[in-house]
Design an enzyme around this catalytic site. Sequence first.
Site, PDB file in Angstrom:
ATOM      1  N   ARG A  72       4.754   7.936 -15.738  1.00  0.00           N
ATOM      2  CA  ARG A  72       5.408   8.114 -17.041  1.00  0.00           C
ATOM      3  C   ARG A  72       4.415   8.426 -18.151  1.00  0.00           C
ATOM      4  O   ARG A  72       4.783   9.019 -19.156  1.00  0.00           O
ATOM      5  CB  ARG A  72       6.286   6.904 -17.355  1.00  0.00           C
ATOM      6  N   GLU A 109      -1.439  -7.690  -8.224  1.00  0.00           N
ATOM      7  CA  GLU A 109      -1.056  -9.072  -7.951  1.00  0.00           C
ATOM      8  C   GLU A 109      -1.313  -9.424  -6.491  1.00  0.00           C
ATOM      9  O   GLU A 109      -1.796 -10.501  -6.173  1.00  0.00           O
ATOM     10  CB  GLU A 109       0.414  -9.267  -8.305  1.00  0.00           C
TER      11      GLU A 109
END
Length: 188
Positions: A72, A109
Amino acid sequence: MSATGVGTADRELRDLLLSHIHDVPDYPKPGVVFKDITPLLADATAFGVLTDTFAGMCERLGATKVVGLEARGFILGAPAAVRAGLGFVPVRKAGKLPGATLAQAYELEYGTAEIEMHADAVGPGDRVLVIDDVLATGGTAEAALQLIRRAGAEVAGVAVLMELGFLAGRERLAEGLDRAPLEALITL
């Protein structure tokens, strides 16, 4: 400037942008509220205002190039670069660019990822503004800053549509920005 430190124009911009960003609960997994910017992109007026705002940041910060982060960041950064009269540089996931590239791994993560930029896309004398849609934990943006500096360019700043403040990405980027601004149009 109002007593809260946010000017009327800033509030109006934030309100306009937020009115075109839709929450999608439980996407991409349960418990996550995805911020969908496709309605913003589909509205020519709102998207034009956003493009003008990012182009203005390019000019104000003395940028000579714009880096957009996959994917994006491409949609937001490319029109801003054109509007500001600057070149656009895509920073992509590893293996997506032809030719000589610089790569930078970063922590996720659960694991690692890697981004790349053409080795000759920026260099000494360039001031680069990084544009993306969301600043979350800051891993991708931090890796992009490292790529830009390794190429010999200067970081003019980082500009994002939204910052998810509760994920502390700003703190992660603080050292890497080294006095260059991080500007978020909306902080959630």
